[in-house]
Write an enzyme that holds these catalytic residues in place. Structure first.
Site, mmCIF file in Angstrom:
data_model
loop_
_atom_site.group_PDB
_atom_site.id
_atom_site.type_symbol
_atom_site.label_atom_id
_atom_site.label_comp_id
_atom_site.label_asym_id
_atom_site.label_seq_id
_atom_site.Cartn_x
_atom_site.Cartn_y
_atom_site.Cartn_z
ATOM 1 N N SER A 79 -51.265 49.270 38.608
ATOM 2 C CA SER A 79 -52.642 48.776 38.560
ATOM 3 C C SER A 79 -53.092 48.661 37.111
ATOM 4 C CB SER A 79 -53.561 49.706 39.365
ATOM 5 O OG SER A 79 -54.876 49.187 39.428
ATOM 6 N N HIS A 85 -52.243 45.184 41.219
ATOM 7 C CA HIS A 85 -53.607 44.875 41.631
ATOM 8 C C HIS A 85 -54.173 43.749 40.777
ATOM 9 C CE1 HIS A 85 -53.799 49.343 43.010
ATOM 10 N NE2 HIS A 85 -53.244 48.559 43.916
ATOM 11 N N ASP A 135 -53.337 54.646 44.943
ATOM 12 C CA ASP A 135 -52.640 53.693 45.787
ATOM 13 C C ASP A 135 -51.129 53.935 45.718
ATOM 14 O OD1 ASP A 135 -52.352 51.531 47.539
ATOM 15 O OD2 ASP A 135 -52.122 50.091 45.894
#
Length: 414
Positions: free
Chosen positions: A231, A258, A355
């Site tokens: 991310s 992401h 995540d």
């Protein structure tokens, strides 16, 4: 106190960024400019700028042209791009010419319910801003002091990170947060999907890998898949990983970074031009092949399903999971019921939040897995790698520069 420069043609944006910075103890806004020409003059004259927050789209000399000119003049100042551009090529070009990070402007910058953008911004400053009291003047001319994202292993602002975690946990709810993560467009928070029952998974014995210049290549055996998530800081970090993988890697790589819609194709093209492995944005129905990296399409969840003796990619347009779309947890969960792979190598790189952790836990209950996590010193934000490590799921922790070596050691070559 570190001095920050803000470059943006919008007075409103300069004020908004200044408001965020003035509430910190570490930073203050010392210089501002509304175009690249004025910014270049100031940066050339001043040697006390710790970091620059810069827009891309500006009249006259834009952010990309400014980065190019500074690079030509060998003037090294950490740049964090904060832009609302929808030009994905420009975003990738900014990183190419030395930007340390790219953060999209949120839709609702002045709303109190937008803590994640603030967290990302301050985390990037903690990671990349240099201490001008300790850096001599020569550091601005030729020696890498953070410009371009060098990983030095220095302090990343632990106290700031802890403060932001506390603030974020208090304020994130089911309202519009504006921005989820670096490159993440506006999204509405949703509760995570219901999880399947996870049996107790024993804590793994973690190995902290030492740095080596080259991997020990071996012939791979069995059918192995690499599944990677990242991310905040990921677009830069991936340039230290994917280009180091051998073209005959004995596994396909599926990956979630992401990003919003429109950015992942340019990222894939950039990495493909640098790499021996083939890199592409995932397409519906792709049959995954060894030596090929598939990047989840921005704004769509990526899942994998088994079709006979093949693994096929498909998209899931369900709502964001905790503001994330694509979400790495969904990718990992989709692999739980496969009987195609002898082992799945899970890789977790820099990023805010957790995540990947719950998805890998579910995967471990049903599949043989091996988990590689980036270390704290080389992470832009030590959130996702820390979460999987704290969960006791990591086999190897290593510096960003060694991630590709560890993947190659594990899966081998054809």
């Amino acid at each position: 106190m570190k001095k920050i420069m803000i470059i943006d043609d919008s007075a409103l944006m300069r004020r908004a960024l200044s408001d965020i910075i003035k509430h910190t103890e570490q930073y203050k806004v010392a210089y501002t400019a509304n175009n690249g020409e004025d910014a270049f003059r100031i940066i050339s004259e001043k040697d006390d700028i710790s970091a620059v927050l810069c827009d891309i789209d500006m009249p006259g000399m834009d952010g990309i042209a400014l980065l190019k000119k500074l690079k030509e003049q060998r003037i090294s100042v950490p740049f964090i791009i904060v832009s609302g551009t929808e030009n994905s090529f420009a975003a990738v070009e900014a990183v190419k010419f030395g930007a340390s990070e790219f953060l999209p402007k949120p839709d609702h910058l002045f709303r109190d319910d937008n803590p994640v953008f603030r967290a990302n911004l301050l985390s990037a400053l903690d990671k990349y801003s240099k201490d001008t009291d300790k850096d001599d003047h020569a550091d601005r001319f030729g020696r890498n002091t953070g410009f371009g994202g060098a990983y030095t292993g220095r302090d990343t602002g632990a106290r700031r990170t802890q403060d932001l975690k506390a603030y974020t946990s208090r304020t994130i709810d089911r309202r519009d947060t504006g921005t989820g993560h670096a490159f993440q467009g506006s999204a509405r928070i949703h509760e995570p999907a219901a999880k399947t029952a996870i049996s107790d998974v024993p804590r793994r014995e973690t190995h902290f890998a030492a740095h080596t210049e080259h991997p020990v290549l071996r012939k791979g055996s069995g059918n192995v898949l690499v599944a990677l998530v990242c991310s905040t800081g990921g677009p830069k970090a991936l340039q230290y990983v994917i280009p180091k993988l051998p073209g005959d890697l004995n596994a396909p790589v599926v990956m979630v970074q992401h990003m919003p819609k429109g950015f992942t194709a340019s990222l894939a093209n950039r990495l493909d031009s640098m790499s021996e492995v083939k890199v592409s944005e995932a397409e519906e129905g792709d049959v995954i092949e060894k030596g090929h990296v598939y990047i989840a399409k921005g704004g769509m969840h990526l899942r994998v399903r088994q079709s006979g003796r093949n693994a096929v990619l498909y998209f899931d347009d369900s709502p964001p999971i905790v503001g994330l779309k694509p979400c790495g947890n969904l990718m990992y969960e989709s692999l739980c019921d496969f009987d195609l792979y002898d082992e799945i190598v899970c890789v977790v790189l820099t990023g805010m939040g957790a995540d990947g952790t719950s998805g890998i836990k579910q995967l471990a209950a049903k599949q043989k897995i091996f988990v590689i996590a980036q270390d704290e010193a080389s992470s832009t934000v030590y959130g996702m790698p820390k979460a999987i490590y704290d969960a006791g799921m990591v086999d190897v922790v290593c510096d960003l520069n060694d991630i590709a070596n560890e993947i190659t050691r594990k899966v081998g070559v054809r």
